[in-house]
Design a protein around this motif. Structure first.
Motif, mmCIF file in Angstrom:
data_model
loop_
_atom_site.group_PDB
_atom_site.id
_atom_site.type_symbol
_atom_site.label_atom_id
_atom_site.label_comp_id
_atom_site.label_asym_id
_atom_site.label_seq_id
_atom_site.Cartn_x
_atom_site.Cartn_y
_atom_site.Cartn_z
ATOM 1 N N ALA A 35 0.786 -1.266 0.013
ATOM 2 C CA ALA A 35 0.050 -0.148 0.097
ATOM 3 C C ALA A 35 0.842 1.259 -0.023
ATOM 4 O O ALA A 35 0.402 2.416 -0.607
ATOM 5 C CB ALA A 35 -0.834 0.063 1.162
ATOM 6 N N VAL A 36 2.267 1.355 0.537
ATOM 7 C CA VAL A 36 2.935 2.476 0.666
ATOM 8 C C VAL A 36 3.986 2.647 -0.481
ATOM 9 O O VAL A 36 4.691 3.371 -0.528
ATOM 10 C CB VAL A 36 3.458 2.509 1.892
ATOM 11 C CG1 VAL A 36 2.430 2.892 3.142
ATOM 12 C CG2 VAL A 36 4.372 1.290 2.310
ATOM 13 N N MET A 37 3.926 1.457 -1.218
ATOM 14 C CA MET A 37 4.992 1.287 -2.379
ATOM 15 C C MET A 37 4.168 1.834 -3.893
ATOM 16 O O MET A 37 3.274 1.319 -4.118
ATOM 17 C CB MET A 37 5.562 0.304 -2.762
ATOM 18 C CG MET A 37 6.597 -0.139 -1.300
ATOM 19 S SD MET A 37 7.243 -1.797 -1.450
ATOM 20 C CE MET A 37 8.120 -1.982 -3.233
ATOM 21 N N ALA A 38 4.690 2.706 -4.507
ATOM 22 C CA ALA A 38 3.987 3.488 -5.748
ATOM 23 C C ALA A 38 3.937 2.243 -6.663
ATOM 24 O O ALA A 38 2.762 1.980 -7.424
ATOM 25 C CB ALA A 38 4.650 4.547 -6.287
ATOM 26 N N ARG A 39 4.922 1.503 -6.746
ATOM 27 C CA ARG A 39 4.696 0.332 -7.712
ATOM 28 C C ARG A 39 3.940 -0.546 -7.578
ATOM 29 O O ARG A 39 3.126 -1.329 -8.474
ATOM 30 C CB ARG A 39 6.413 -0.506 -7.939
ATOM 31 C CG ARG A 39 6.158 -1.588 -8.686
ATOM 32 C CD ARG A 39 7.961 -2.069 -8.812
ATOM 33 N NE ARG A 39 8.261 -2.719 -7.634
ATOM 34 C CZ ARG A 39 8.001 -4.145 -7.497
ATOM 35 N NH1 ARG A 39 7.613 -4.945 -8.265
ATOM 36 N NH2 ARG A 39 8.353 -4.609 -6.141
ATOM 37 N N THR A 40 3.448 -1.024 -6.255
ATOM 38 C CA THR A 40 2.559 -1.974 -5.737
ATOM 39 C C THR A 40 1.266 -1.556 -5.102
ATOM 40 O O THR A 40 0.022 -2.373 -4.935
ATOM 41 C CB THR A 40 3.099 -2.893 -4.727
ATOM 42 O OG1 THR A 40 3.610 -2.313 -3.714
ATOM 43 C CG2 THR A 40 4.281 -3.799 -5.660
ATOM 44 N N ALA A 41 0.746 -0.195 -4.953
ATOM 45 C CA ALA A 41 -0.142 0.482 -4.396
ATOM 46 C C ALA A 41 -1.647 0.117 -5.023
ATOM 47 O O ALA A 41 -2.602 -0.008 -4.455
ATOM 48 C CB ALA A 41 -0.060 1.982 -4.188
ATOM 49 N N THR A 42 -1.560 -0.210 -6.543
ATOM 50 C CA THR A 42 -2.673 -0.296 -7.152
ATOM 51 C C THR A 42 -3.125 -1.890 -7.111
ATOM 52 O O THR A 42 -3.967 -2.195 -7.965
ATOM 53 C CB THR A 42 -2.562 0.182 -8.479
ATOM 54 O OG1 THR A 42 -1.310 -0.595 -9.122
ATOM 55 C CG2 THR A 42 -2.442 1.472 -8.516
ATOM 56 N N ARG A 43 -2.389 -2.788 -6.455
ATOM 57 C CA ARG A 43 -2.607 -4.054 -6.385
ATOM 58 C C ARG A 43 -4.107 -4.441 -5.812
ATOM 59 O O ARG A 43 -4.404 -3.528 -5.206
ATOM 60 C CB ARG A 43 -1.494 -5.126 -5.830
ATOM 61 C CG ARG A 43 -0.235 -5.103 -6.528
ATOM 62 C CD ARG A 43 0.775 -5.962 -5.932
ATOM 63 N NE ARG A 43 1.975 -6.198 -6.819
ATOM 64 C CZ ARG A 43 3.001 -6.812 -6.242
ATOM 65 N NH1 ARG A 43 3.198 -6.851 -4.822
ATOM 66 N NH2 ARG A 43 4.000 -7.066 -7.039
ATOM 67 N N PRO A 44 -4.836 -5.508 -6.064
ATOM 68 C CA PRO A 44 -6.260 -5.686 -5.881
ATOM 69 C C PRO A 44 -6.300 -5.589 -4.312
ATOM 70 O O PRO A 44 -7.280 -4.670 -3.863
ATOM 71 C CB PRO A 44 -6.472 -6.886 -6.190
ATOM 72 C CG PRO A 44 -5.702 -7.105 -7.304
ATOM 73 C CD PRO A 44 -4.301 -6.521 -6.994
ATOM 74 N N VAL A 45 -5.393 -6.027 -3.306
ATOM 75 C CA VAL A 45 -5.709 -6.010 -1.952
ATOM 76 C C VAL A 45 -5.509 -4.722 -1.339
ATOM 77 O O VAL A 45 -6.298 -3.878 -0.780
ATOM 78 C CB VAL A 45 -4.834 -7.091 -1.188
ATOM 79 C CG1 VAL A 45 -5.247 -7.069 0.237
ATOM 80 C CG2 VAL A 45 -5.121 -8.475 -1.738
ATOM 81 N N PRO A 46 -4.074 -3.909 -1.506
ATOM 82 C CA PRO A 46 -4.133 -2.650 -1.105
ATOM 83 C C PRO A 46 -5.116 -1.796 -1.517
ATOM 84 O O PRO A 46 -5.563 -0.811 -0.796
ATOM 85 C CB PRO A 46 -2.690 -2.295 -1.329
ATOM 86 C CG PRO A 46 -2.208 -3.301 -2.373
ATOM 87 C CD PRO A 46 -3.064 -4.437 -2.122
ATOM 88 N N ALA A 47 -5.578 -1.687 -2.935
ATOM 89 C CA ALA A 47 -6.404 -1.105 -3.349
ATOM 90 C C ALA A 47 -7.912 -0.993 -2.992
ATOM 91 O O ALA A 47 -8.606 -0.222 -3.245
ATOM 92 C CB ALA A 47 -6.389 -1.061 -5.012
ATOM 93 N N GLY A 48 -7.965 -2.087 -2.145
ATOM 94 C CA GLY A 48 -9.499 -2.515 -1.424
ATOM 95 C C GLY A 48 -10.448 -3.132 -2.293
ATOM 96 O O GLY A 48 -11.447 -3.358 -1.976
ATOM 97 N N ARG A 49 -10.099 -3.650 -3.505
ATOM 98 C CA ARG A 49 -10.866 -4.105 -4.570
ATOM 99 C C ARG A 49 -11.182 -5.720 -4.087
ATOM 100 O O ARG A 49 -12.083 -6.388 -4.525
ATOM 101 C CB ARG A 49 -10.507 -4.109 -6.096
ATOM 102 C CG ARG A 49 -10.603 -2.776 -6.435
ATOM 103 C CD ARG A 49 -10.338 -2.666 -8.135
ATOM 104 N NE ARG A 49 -9.023 -3.431 -8.329
ATOM 105 C CZ ARG A 49 -7.667 -2.838 -8.269
ATOM 106 N NH1 ARG A 49 -7.695 -1.740 -7.798
ATOM 107 N NH2 ARG A 49 -6.672 -3.410 -8.839
ATOM 108 N N VAL A 50 -10.080 -5.981 -3.581
ATOM 109 C CA VAL A 50 -10.210 -7.684 -3.091
ATOM 110 C C VAL A 50 -9.973 -7.737 -1.500
ATOM 111 O O VAL A 50 -9.026 -6.973 -0.991
ATOM 112 C CB VAL A 50 -9.261 -8.595 -3.755
ATOM 113 C CG1 VAL A 50 -9.201 -9.894 -3.001
ATOM 114 C CG2 VAL A 50 -9.466 -8.749 -5.058
ATOM 115 N N GLN A 51 -10.617 -8.187 -0.903
ATOM 116 C CA GLN A 51 -10.624 -8.146 0.721
ATOM 117 C C GLN A 51 -9.628 -9.221 1.099
ATOM 118 O O GLN A 51 -9.268 -10.193 0.359
ATOM 119 C CB GLN A 51 -11.954 -8.929 1.354
ATOM 120 C CG GLN A 51 -13.009 -7.849 1.194
ATOM 121 C CD GLN A 51 -12.862 -6.673 1.873
ATOM 122 O OE1 GLN A 51 -12.213 -6.441 3.067
ATOM 123 N NE2 GLN A 51 -13.478 -5.397 1.407
#
Lengths: 317, 54
Positions: A87-103
């Motif tokens: 969640a705090v890394m720009a490269r990975t912040a949009t991944r489904p879990v940190p982005a909140g799309r997948v619990q």
């Protein structure tokens, strides 16, 4: 004495249940880390094609699917565990879990289901040696690398890289129900390739890792030490990459590609070592990262085509 | 997402669309598993399936 509650239960203190899932099919596919999976599929396929004949091609294809799904499952479990730092890394912040799309629970259930399913199916389709190696690979990536090494030591990707290097051995075992020097050499090549590949990326994304508190070599030992280590690993990788041509695995095409590729890899590592400031340093690291991908794909595809075309291995007798 | 008077959950059109897509993907995955295990059975048996007294 009373068994009744004297105080009303504070239901408001209970954590709120997650709402209806917003996850799309593409989010679940993203959990499988498709780009990493493509390397796993290619390297496992090389292991299978190089192995002595032992499994019907249809069963071989299903085994390859199991290995790919197992690799994807470990990616999903990695994203479940690492959601806080992603969640705090720009490269990975949009991944489904940190982005909140997948619990997180959904990612955990998805990863565990696919892990167990892929290992059991590979055992039934191929053999239990291959299934055991796949289970070891998933365990090593999720527990040893993700849960333990990644946040603890700058050697995280050196040791953890074993998980990413294992697919050729799993593929070989699926076909031959055995492990061999050839498959161990393929594992060793990917194992030695992983540190310079990732450290080149770390040189570019060092701020990201520092912000997330991940003790990558660039963060703990600094960029100069990272550049020295990249060069050392490149010098070890280049001859190792050529070695399959000396143990009856690679042919002349492989020998030529691995020799030229190894020299170019070292040249890129030298450029990274020498250019330490500003944009030239950044560009050199970016070029090494890009070339490292081409290098490994070139080696694996050369072996693959030689085996599929029935070309003989180099004979030194 | 809105909550009706009976306390249930009413999905938005977007949530319904995503759920339908997940259902289709799950159906395809389960169907693929059936085909895979059928293929495994056939190819594991191989020619031995004919090796029986008539």
């Amino acid at each position: 004495m009373s068994f009744a509650h004297d105080e009303p239960i504070e239901t408001g203190a209970l954590p709120a249940l997650p709402g209806p899932s917003l996850a799309g099919v593409e989010d679940y596919l993203a959990l499988l880390k498709p780009r990493v999976m493509s390397l796993v599929v290619l390297s496992a396929l090389v292991g299978m094609v190089a192995a002595p004949e032992g499994l019907h091609p249809v069963l071989g294809a299903i085994s390859l699917l199991c290995i790919a799904i197992g690799a994807g499952a470990s990616g999903a479990l990695n994203m479940w565990w690492d959601a806080d730092i992603d969640a705090v890394m720009a490269r990975t912040a949009t991944r489904p879990v940190p982005a909140g799309r997948v619990q997180p629970g959904e990612a955990l259930a998805f990863g565990m289901t696919l892990s167990v399913g892929s290992v059991l199916t590979l055992g039934l389709v191929a053999n239990w040696l291959a299934a055991g190696l796949l289970a070891f690979t998933i365990f090593f990536y999720v527990v040893v690398y993700t849960m333990w090494l990644k946040r603890w030591t700058p050697q995280n990707i050196v040791i953890g890289g074993l998980a990413g290097a294992m697919p050729p051995m799993v593929g070989w075992a699926a076909m031959a129900n055995a492990v061999s020097l050839e498959s161990a050499l393929l594992v060793a090549i990917i194992f030695m390739w992983t540190p310079p590949h990732f450290w080149a990326l770390c040189l570019i994304k060092s701020d990201d890792y520092a912000r997330a508190g991940v003790p990558m070599l660039t963060v703990v030992a600094g960029p100069d030490e990272t550049r020295r280590q990249i060069l050392l690993y490149a010098l070890a990788l280049a001859p190792l990459g050529v070695a399959p041509a000396f143990i009856g695995l690679g042919g002349w095409a492989y020998l030529a590609i691995s020799t030229a590729g190894g020299l170019a890899f070292v040249a890129h590592a030298v450029a990274v070592y020498r250019r330490r400031e500003g944009e030239p340093a950044r560009k050199a690291a970016g070029r090494l990262f890009g070339f490292s991908l081409i290098y490994l794909f070139a080696l694996l595809t050369a072996l693959l085509f030689e085996k599929l075309a029935g070309l003989p291995a180099v004979s030194w007798a | 997402m809105t909550e009706p008077e009976d306390g249930g959950v009413v999905l938005t059109p977007e949530q319904k669309r995503q759920r339908n897509r997940r259902n289709v993907a799950l159906a395809l995955a389960l169907g693929s598993l059936v085909v895979i295990f059928w293929l495994v059975t056939v190819f594991k048996l191989g020619g031995a399936v004919l090796n029986r007294p008539l």
